[in-house]
Scaffold this motif. Structure first.
Motif, short mmCIF file in Angstrom:
data_model
loop_
_atom_site.label_atom_id
_atom_site.label_comp_id
_atom_site.label_asym_id
_atom_site.label_seq_id
_atom_site.Cartn_x
_atom_site.Cartn_y
_atom_site.Cartn_z
N ARG A 1 0.84 -1.22 0.00
CA ARG A 1 0.00 0.00 0.00
C ARG A 1 0.87 1.26 0.00
NH1 ARG A 1 -5.24 -1.44 0.79
NH2 ARG A 1 -5.64 -3.25 2.11
N ARG A 2 1.95 1.24 0.80
CA ARG A 2 2.81 2.44 0.85
C ARG A 2 3.57 2.63 -0.45
NH1 ARG A 2 6.14 1.80 6.13
NH2 ARG A 2 7.19 3.64 5.30
N LEU A 3 3.93 1.52 -1.11
CA LEU A 3 4.65 1.64 -2.39
C LEU A 3 3.72 2.16 -3.48
CD1 LEU A 3 6.88 -1.57 -2.26
CD2 LEU A 3 7.69 0.80 -2.28
N ILE A 4 2.47 1.70 -3.50
CA ILE A 4 1.56 2.17 -4.55
C ILE A 4 1.27 3.66 -4.35
CG2 ILE A 4 -0.81 1.74 -3.68
CD1 ILE A 4 -1.26 0.17 -6.36
N ALA A 5 1.32 4.10 -3.10
CA ALA A 5 1.08 5.53 -2.81
C ALA A 5 2.21 6.40 -3.37
CB ALA A 5 0.94 5.74 -1.31
N LEU A 6 3.37 5.78 -3.68
CA LEU A 6 4.48 6.55 -4.26
C LEU A 6 4.29 6.81 -5.75
CD1 LEU A 6 7.55 4.86 -2.50
CD2 LEU A 6 6.45 7.01 -1.90
N GLY A 7 3.31 6.14 -6.38
CA GLY A 7 3.03 6.48 -7.78
C GLY A 7 2.69 5.36 -8.74
N PRO A 8 3.27 4.13 -8.58
CA PRO A 8 2.98 3.12 -9.60
C PRO A 8 1.51 2.65 -9.57
CG PRO A 8 4.43 2.22 -7.90
CD PRO A 8 4.23 3.66 -7.57
N GLU A 9 1.07 2.10 -10.71
CA GLU A 9 -0.30 1.55 -10.81
C GLU A 9 -0.35 0.14 -10.23
OE1 GLU A 9 -3.25 2.53 -13.00
OE2 GLU A 9 -2.35 4.35 -12.19
N ASN A 10 0.75 -0.60 -10.40
CA ASN A 10 0.79 -2.00 -9.98
C ASN A 10 2.06 -2.24 -9.17
OD1 ASN A 10 -1.37 -2.54 -11.96
ND2 ASN A 10 0.29 -2.31 -13.45
N VAL A 11 1.88 -2.85 -7.99
CA VAL A 11 3.03 -3.22 -7.16
C VAL A 11 2.99 -4.73 -6.97
CG1 VAL A 11 4.03 -3.05 -4.85
CG2 VAL A 11 3.07 -1.01 -5.93
N VAL A 12 4.10 -5.38 -7.31
CA VAL A 12 4.18 -6.83 -7.07
C VAL A 12 5.41 -7.06 -6.20
CG1 VAL A 12 4.40 -9.10 -8.14
CG2 VAL A 12 3.14 -7.30 -9.33
N ILE A 13 5.17 -7.48 -4.96
CA ILE A 13 6.29 -7.76 -4.06
C ILE A 13 6.58 -9.26 -4.14
CG2 ILE A 13 7.13 -7.70 -1.66
CD1 ILE A 13 5.35 -5.30 -1.17
N CYS B 1 2.93 -10.78 -3.67
CA CYS B 1 1.80 -9.97 -3.23
C CYS B 1 1.51 -8.97 -4.35
CB CYS B 1 2.21 -9.24 -1.94
SG CYS B 1 1.10 -7.93 -1.46
N VAL B 2 0.29 -8.94 -4.83
CA VAL B 2 -0.05 -8.07 -5.97
C VAL B 2 -1.07 -7.02 -5.52
CG1 VAL B 2 -0.94 -7.99 -8.33
CG2 VAL B 2 0.22 -10.05 -7.52
N LEU B 3 -0.74 -5.77 -5.73
CA LEU B 3 -1.70 -4.69 -5.46
C LEU B 3 -1.74 -3.78 -6.69
CD1 LEU B 3 -3.64 -3.25 -3.51
CD2 LEU B 3 -1.69 -1.92 -2.68
N CYS B 4 -2.92 -3.70 -7.28
CA CYS B 4 -3.09 -2.83 -8.46
C CYS B 4 -4.07 -1.73 -8.08
CB CYS B 4 -3.67 -3.62 -9.63
SG CYS B 4 -2.71 -5.09 -10.05
N SER B 5 -3.91 -0.55 -8.70
CA SER B 5 -4.84 0.52 -8.33
C SER B 5 -6.24 0.05 -8.73
CB SER B 5 -4.46 1.83 -9.02
OG SER B 5 -4.40 1.63 -10.38
N GLY B 6 -7.19 0.33 -7.85
CA GLY B 6 -8.56 -0.17 -8.08
C GLY B 6 -8.86 -1.41 -7.26
N MET B 7 -7.82 -2.13 -6.79
CA MET B 7 -8.07 -3.30 -5.93
C MET B 7 -8.24 -2.82 -4.50
SD MET B 7 -5.26 -6.04 -7.40
CE MET B 7 -5.18 -7.14 -6.01
N GLU B 8 -9.22 -3.38 -3.82
CA GLU B 8 -9.46 -2.94 -2.44
C GLU B 8 -8.33 -3.39 -1.51
OE1 GLU B 8 -13.20 -3.90 -0.22
OE2 GLU B 8 -13.90 -2.66 -1.92
N GLU C 1 -3.62 -8.99 -3.21
CA GLU C 1 -3.86 -10.43 -3.35
C GLU C 1 -2.53 -11.17 -3.27
OE1 GLU C 1 -6.12 -13.42 -6.38
OE2 GLU C 1 -6.96 -11.46 -5.90
N PHE C 2 -2.54 -12.29 -2.56
CA PHE C 2 -1.32 -13.09 -2.43
C PHE C 2 -1.46 -14.34 -3.30
CE2 PHE C 2 -1.03 -10.37 1.18
CZ PHE C 2 0.32 -10.24 1.43
N ILE C 3 -0.38 -14.70 -3.98
CA ILE C 3 -0.36 -15.94 -4.76
C ILE C 3 0.82 -16.75 -4.23
CG2 ILE C 3 -0.40 -16.93 -7.09
CD1 ILE C 3 -0.48 -13.95 -8.10
N PHE C 4 0.56 -17.94 -3.74
CA PHE C 4 1.64 -18.76 -3.19
C PHE C 4 1.88 -20.01 -4.03
CE2 PHE C 4 0.68 -16.22 0.57
CZ PHE C 4 1.96 -15.95 1.04
N ALA D 1 1.13 -11.74 -13.27
CA ALA D 1 1.94 -12.14 -12.11
C ALA D 1 1.75 -13.63 -11.84
CB ALA D 1 1.54 -11.31 -10.88
N LYS D 2 0.51 -14.13 -12.00
CA LYS D 2 0.25 -15.56 -11.76
C LYS D 2 1.02 -16.41 -12.77
CE LYS D 2 -4.26 -15.44 -9.62
NZ LYS D 2 -5.69 -15.27 -9.81
#
Ligand code: PXL
Length: 280
Positions: free
Chosen positions: A169-181, A196-203, A206-209, A242-243
């Motif tokens: 969440r803090r990384l997406i706040a820096l500007g990118p649309e999609n953050v994949v850790i 861990c995938v966070l895209c703008s618009g996602m509440e 999401e984690f994929i293991f 990412a998947k």
């Protein structure tokens, strides 16, 4: 129409990483890929000693200036390993001259792993890289790079889902649309590793293991990032990309473990390329 990408990473002659992964992977996805090398090394800097290192900083501006006269559109701008924090300024210059508002800016910070900066990487890199990720559409830091980028301590084996979510969440706040850790390993999920995938618009993120393989796999981040960008260039949505990338990377690890090459030579991603060739 055929897509075109510009990949900006080092060339390590031996030990699969950076351009020796990005170029074949994107080519297998049918993407016409131009390169700008940031440094030339005889090998990567993990688990090899005695490597040579030539910082190509003085070439970046003249190469950029010449390429900008060609007026080509790049569908993706893909940056990875940089020779120094100071090189970020030149990458921003490249973005100003070679990217346009339709270029997908994909940044793999590629400066640290397992709680530490890579051997040749200077202290200034995280602060400089923060400037670059604020211009990106997609960033793919591993858990160590995410912590460095946010000026947080590396959590190592005490990492929690909540911390990774908060970092995303803090990384997406820096500007990118999609953050994949990437490289998310949690004490309450032994035997697994994921992203861990966070895209703008996602509440929420999401984690994929997937299954965790024991061992130190050099260049895994580069393999994941290159497969993810390849999937994006095939018009997959970021979560789907990412998947797919995680699945392809895990298959490359499994195939590498079946072979008998020492792990420092990197993942045998070539053996997964036929799957990418047939991906529609
Ligand atoms: O895989 C990241 C990477 C890229 N390039 C060089 C490296 C590393 C990691 O060690 O040393 C030169």
């Amino acid at each position: 129409m055929q897509k075109r990408a510009l990949a900006v990473h080092d060339i390590s002659c031996v030990g699969r990483c950076s351009l020796t992964i990005a170029l074949p992977v994107l080519s297998a996805a049918g993407v016409n890929t131009a390169v700008i090398p940031t440094a030339l090394l005889s090998t990567h800097t993990g688990e090899f000693t005695g490597y040579t290192h030539l910082d190509l900083s003085d070439q970046l501006k003249p190469i950029t200036d010449h390429l900008s006269t060609l007026g080509q559109h790049y569908d993706a701008f893909y940056s990875g390993y940089l020779a120094s924090g100071a090189q970020v300024e030149q990458i921003l210059y490249m973005l100003d001259r070679l990217a346009d508002d339709k270029t997908h800016i994909f940044v793999d910070p590629a400066f640290a792993d397992h709680g530490k900066r890579y051997s040749l990487i200077d202290e200034d890199m995280p602060a400089q890289m923060r400037r670059l990720i604020s211009r990106a559409d997609t960033i793919v830091p591993n858990v160590t790079e995410a912590a460095f980028l946010l000026d947080e301590a590396w959590q190592g084996e005490n990492l929690t889902l909540k911390t990774v979510e908060e970092h995303a969440r803090r990384l997406i706040a820096l500007g990118p649309e999609n953050v994949v850790i990437t490289d998310v390993t949690l004490p309450d999920r032994p035997g697994e590793t994921g992203v861990c995938v966070l895209c703008s618009g996602m509440e929420k993120p999401e984690f994929i293991f997937g299954r965790r393989y024991e061992g130190l796999f050099h260049g895994t981040g580069d393999v994941f990032a290159s497969f993810m960008l390849a999937a994006l260039m095939k018009d997959k949505a970021p979560l789907e990309a990412a998947k797919l990338a995680l699945d392809f990377t895990h298959e490359a690890i499994a195939l590498t473990l079946e072979g008998c090459e020492p792990l420092r030579y990197g993942l045998q991603f070539e053996r997964v390329l036929p799957r990418l060739l047939s991906l529609s």
